[in-house]
Motif scaffolding. Structure first.
Motif, PDB file in Angstrom:
ATOM      1  N   GLN A  44       1.276  -1.525   0.088  1.00  0.00           N
ATOM      2  CA  GLN A  44       0.344  -0.485   0.056  1.00  0.00           C
ATOM      3  C   GLN A  44       0.752   1.353  -0.229  1.00  0.00           C
ATOM      4  OE1 GLN A  44      -3.075   0.172  -0.640  1.00  0.00           O
ATOM      5  NE2 GLN A  44      -3.852  -2.299   0.147  1.00  0.00           N
ATOM      6  N   GLU A  45       2.198   1.343   0.711  1.00  0.00           N
ATOM      7  CA  GLU A  45       3.267   2.407   0.977  1.00  0.00           C
ATOM      8  C   GLU A  45       3.619   2.832  -0.765  1.00  0.00           C
ATOM      9  OE1 GLU A  45       6.052   1.954   3.018  1.00  0.00           O
ATOM     10  OE2 GLU A  45       4.251   1.602   5.243  1.00  0.00           O
ATOM     11  N   ASN A  46       3.595   2.074  -1.721  1.00  0.00           N
ATOM     12  CA  ASN A  46       4.287   2.458  -3.040  1.00  0.00           C
ATOM     13  C   ASN A  46       3.528   2.050  -4.163  1.00  0.00           C
ATOM     14  OD1 ASN A  46       5.129  -0.040  -3.575  1.00  0.00           O
ATOM     15  ND2 ASN A  46       7.098   0.364  -2.828  1.00  0.00           N
ATOM     16  N   GLY A  47       1.997   1.925  -3.901  1.00  0.00           N
ATOM     17  CA  GLY A  47       0.987   1.177  -4.404  1.00  0.00           C
ATOM     18  C   GLY A  47       1.762  -0.242  -5.935  1.00  0.00           C
ATOM     19  N   GLU A  48       2.251  -0.686  -5.237  1.00  0.00           N
ATOM     20  CA  GLU A  48       3.241  -2.081  -6.108  1.00  0.00           C
ATOM     21  C   GLU A  48       1.996  -3.646  -5.489  1.00  0.00           C
ATOM     22  OE1 GLU A  48       7.809  -1.865  -6.474  1.00  0.00           O
ATOM     23  OE2 GLU A  48       7.150  -2.622  -4.583  1.00  0.00           O
ATOM     24  N   LEU A  49       1.562  -3.531  -6.881  1.00  0.00           N
ATOM     25  CA  LEU A  49       0.769  -5.616  -6.472  1.00  0.00           C
ATOM     26  C   LEU A  49       1.422  -5.964  -5.891  1.00  0.00           C
ATOM     27  CD1 LEU A  49      -1.249  -6.967  -7.021  1.00  0.00           C
ATOM     28  CD2 LEU A  49      -0.959  -6.973  -9.696  1.00  0.00           C
ATOM     29  N   PHE A  50       2.959  -6.360  -7.099  1.00  0.00           N
ATOM     30  CA  PHE A  50       4.170  -7.199  -6.177  1.00  0.00           C
ATOM     31  C   PHE A  50       5.314  -5.992  -6.894  1.00  0.00           C
ATOM     32  CE2 PHE A  50       7.182 -10.143  -7.445  1.00  0.00           C
ATOM     33  CZ  PHE A  50       6.865 -11.066  -5.515  1.00  0.00           C
ATOM     34  N   TYR A  74      -7.188  -5.066  -5.673  1.00  0.00           N
ATOM     35  CA  TYR A  74      -5.905  -3.966  -5.836  1.00  0.00           C
ATOM     36  C   TYR A  74      -5.741  -2.885  -6.876  1.00  0.00           C
ATOM     37  CZ  TYR A  74      -0.752  -2.531  -4.493  1.00  0.00           C
ATOM     38  OH  TYR A  74      -0.670  -1.184  -3.648  1.00  0.00           O
ATOM     39  N   CYS A  75      -5.422  -3.550  -7.336  1.00  0.00           N
ATOM     40  CA  CYS A  75      -5.736  -2.685  -8.869  1.00  0.00           C
ATOM     41  C   CYS A  75      -6.072  -1.416  -8.823  1.00  0.00           C
ATOM     42  CB  CYS A  75      -4.560  -3.500 -10.246  1.00  0.00           C
ATOM     43  SG  CYS A  75      -3.651  -4.308 -10.100  1.00  0.00           S
ATOM     44  N   MET A  77      -8.695  -0.491  -6.686  1.00  0.00           N
ATOM     45  CA  MET A  77      -9.050   0.619  -5.801  1.00  0.00           C
ATOM     46  C   MET A  77      -7.327   1.269  -5.988  1.00  0.00           C
ATOM     47  SD  MET A  77     -11.255  -0.239  -3.768  1.00  0.00           S
ATOM     48  CE  MET A  77     -11.325   0.643  -2.804  1.00  0.00           C
ATOM     49  N   ARG A  78      -6.619   1.248  -7.200  1.00  0.00           N
ATOM     50  CA  ARG A  78      -5.762   2.229  -7.274  1.00  0.00           C
ATOM     51  C   ARG A  78      -5.992   2.837  -8.643  1.00  0.00           C
ATOM     52  NH1 ARG A  78      -1.667   3.493  -4.602  1.00  0.00           N
ATOM     53  NH2 ARG A  78      -0.351   3.779  -6.002  1.00  0.00           N
ATOM     54  N   GLY A  79      -7.644   2.723  -8.798  1.00  0.00           N
ATOM     55  CA  GLY A  79      -7.541   3.451  -9.889  1.00  0.00           C
ATOM     56  C   GLY A  79      -7.433   3.539 -11.131  1.00  0.00           C
ATOM     57  N   ALA A  80      -6.937   2.677 -11.519  1.00  0.00           N
ATOM     58  CA  ALA A  80      -6.092   1.842 -12.707  1.00  0.00           C
ATOM     59  C   ALA A  80      -8.026   1.587 -13.606  1.00  0.00           C
ATOM     60  CB  ALA A  80      -5.142   0.753 -13.141  1.00  0.00           C
ATOM     61  N   LYS A  81      -8.193   1.702 -15.404  1.00  0.00           N
ATOM     62  CA  LYS A  81      -8.718   1.039 -16.648  1.00  0.00           C
ATOM     63  C   LYS A  81      -8.811  -0.762 -15.596  1.00  0.00           C
ATOM     64  CE  LYS A  81     -10.932   0.137 -20.635  1.00  0.00           C
ATOM     65  NZ  LYS A  81     -10.874   0.040 -21.734  1.00  0.00           N
ATOM     66  N   THR A  95     -15.853 -11.676  -9.861  1.00  0.00           N
ATOM     67  CA  THR A  95     -15.287 -10.865 -10.469  1.00  0.00           C
ATOM     68  C   THR A  95     -15.543  -9.612 -10.481  1.00  0.00           C
ATOM     69  OG1 THR A  95     -13.284 -12.511 -10.749  1.00  0.00           O
ATOM     70  CG2 THR A  95     -12.656 -10.185 -11.046  1.00  0.00           C
ATOM     71  N   ARG A  96     -15.526  -9.554 -11.739  1.00  0.00           N
ATOM     72  CA  ARG A  96     -17.197  -7.670 -11.946  1.00  0.00           C
ATOM     73  C   ARG A  96     -18.251  -7.308 -11.129  1.00  0.00           C
ATOM     74  NH1 ARG A  96     -21.262  -6.094 -13.860  1.00  0.00           N
ATOM     75  NH2 ARG A  96     -22.462  -7.790 -12.619  1.00  0.00           N
ATOM     76  N   GLN A  97     -18.393  -8.578 -10.158  1.00  0.00           N
ATOM     77  CA  GLN A  97     -19.240  -8.127  -8.992  1.00  0.00           C
ATOM     78  C   GLN A  97     -18.229  -7.102  -8.004  1.00  0.00           C
ATOM     79  OE1 GLN A  97     -22.601 -10.041  -7.728  1.00  0.00           O
ATOM     80  NE2 GLN A  97     -23.050 -11.128 -10.038  1.00  0.00           N
ATOM     81  N   ARG A  98     -17.430  -8.026  -7.952  1.00  0.00           N
ATOM     82  CA  ARG A  98     -16.413  -6.890  -6.615  1.00  0.00           C
ATOM     83  C   ARG A  98     -15.718  -5.881  -7.280  1.00  0.00           C
ATOM     84  NH1 ARG A  98     -11.670 -10.680  -4.108  1.00  0.00           N
ATOM     85  NH2 ARG A  98     -10.524  -9.474  -2.938  1.00  0.00           N
ATOM     86  N   LEU A  99     -15.412  -5.958  -8.349  1.00  0.00           N
ATOM     87  CA  LEU A  99     -14.783  -4.697  -8.367  1.00  0.00           C
ATOM     88  C   LEU A  99     -15.774  -3.282  -8.987  1.00  0.00           C
ATOM     89  CD1 LEU A  99     -12.635  -5.999 -11.446  1.00  0.00           C
ATOM     90  CD2 LEU A  99     -12.354  -5.540  -9.397  1.00  0.00           C
ATOM     91  N   SER A 100     -17.678  -3.762  -8.690  1.00  0.00           N
ATOM     92  CA  SER A 100     -18.851  -2.662  -9.315  1.00  0.00           C
ATOM     93  C   SER A 100     -17.694  -2.078  -7.983  1.00  0.00           C
ATOM     94  CB  SER A 100     -19.604  -3.551  -8.871  1.00  0.00           C
ATOM     95  OG  SER A 100     -19.865  -3.775  -7.198  1.00  0.00           O
ATOM     96  N   ASP A 101     -17.511  -1.491  -7.263  1.00  0.00           N
ATOM     97  CA  ASP A 101     -18.248  -0.454  -5.816  1.00  0.00           C
ATOM     98  C   ASP A 101     -15.984   0.029  -6.142  1.00  0.00           C
ATOM     99  OD1 ASP A 101     -16.831  -2.373  -4.290  1.00  0.00           O
ATOM    100  OD2 ASP A 101     -18.129  -1.933  -2.719  1.00  0.00           O
TER     101      ASP A 101
END
Length: 274
Positions: A44-50, A74-75, A77-81, A95-101
């Motif tokens: 979370q500190e540097n925004g790396e998935l890995f 995770y990605c 929540m970082r605002g990526a497409k 997964t689509r539902q999980r990303l809906s919010d």
């Protein structure tokens, strides 16, 4: 003096103490998440998935074989497409539902066997595919599709099971574990790097992690329980032991030492030239 102490203690009434509450049961999946984060996931500190794989709101990230959607969440929540692709329609929909919010710039979904991917050339700046290559019939064709849809300079996060863990499971796992559509090949470290390089990507890092999960899976086969509800003393005690190890003063050091010996997964971060 010793005999006197023995007599005194023998005649003293036993101390009455209230029953201690049983220790809280350790959730094996939450412990696995903690272990993964100690290995470099979801920083979370540097925004790396890995480690070495940053994700920002400007990125278009494709996850091929999205599974339960943990990586793309995770990605997102970082605002990526986010673009997800999986052969399992139920997983794509979940997964689509999980990303809906989430604050993702957009979410695009594909149910596909990835041969070919229904995605235009040079679409993604980040490409993720974890624990998929060991399942596919033609790894070279699969990787060529991943490379095709990446932009010049795109980063790739790829993982497959580590042979140390796969070898450990060989005589213990259910036979179908090493049968189609599950793991149809064991990929050595050198083979993995060769595959990625032959696909036209530059390997930036190659690491391994997951001793906890390797041992958990070994005990899982012995416990003969359902994966969705892995309730068994063997698994409970292993999770409790691993949590105690991680909480110890040198627990993280011990974890990394064991990851270096037997690892559930090997991870490559690579870049597409250009």
């Amino acid at each position: 003096m010793l005999s006197l102490l023995k007599k005194l203690t023998a005649s003293a009434p036993a101390a009455v103490t209230p029953d201690a509450p049983p220790p809280a049961k350790v959730d094996p999946y939450m412990l696995g998440l903690q272990d993964a984060m100690l290995s470099g996931w979801f920083n979370q500190e540097n925004g790396e998935l890995f480690t070495g794989f940053p994700v920002t709101a400007e990125d278009t990230l494709l996850d091929v074989g999205c599974g339960d959607g943990g990586n793309v969440h995770y990605c997102a929540m970082r605002g990526a497409k986010i673009i997800i692709a999986d052969i399992d329609a139920a997983k794509v929909e979940a997964t689509r539902q999980r990303l809906s919010d989430t604050p993702a710039r957009g979410v695009e979904c594909h149910v596909t066997d990835c041969n070919p991917l229904p995605i235009a050339d040079g679409t993604a700046s980040r490409v993720v595919s974890t624990e998929v290559i060991e399942h596919v019939d033609d790894p070279a064709q699969f990787l060529s599709e991943l490379v095709r849809v990446g932009q010049p300079g795109a980063l790739y996060l790829l993982s497959v099971p580590h042979p140390s863990s796969e070898d450990l499971q060989k005589d213990i796992a259910a036979p179908e574990y090493f049968q189609k559509p599950n793991h149809i090949r064991i990929i050595s470290e050198e083979q993995f790097k060769q595959m990625v390089g032959d696909a036209g990507l530059e390997v930036l890092s190659h690491s391994q992690y997951g001793f906890y999960w390797s041992m958990w899976m070994l005990l899982f086969w012995e416990a003969k329980v359902d994966f969705s509800n892995p309730d068994h003393p063997l698994l409970d005690q292993w999770a409790s032991t691993w949590q105690t190890i991680l909480n110890s003063p040198r627990g993280v050091q011990i974890k990394h030492a064991l990851d270096a010996v037997v690892a559930k997964s090997q991870v490559i971060i690579a870049r597409k030239p250009g």
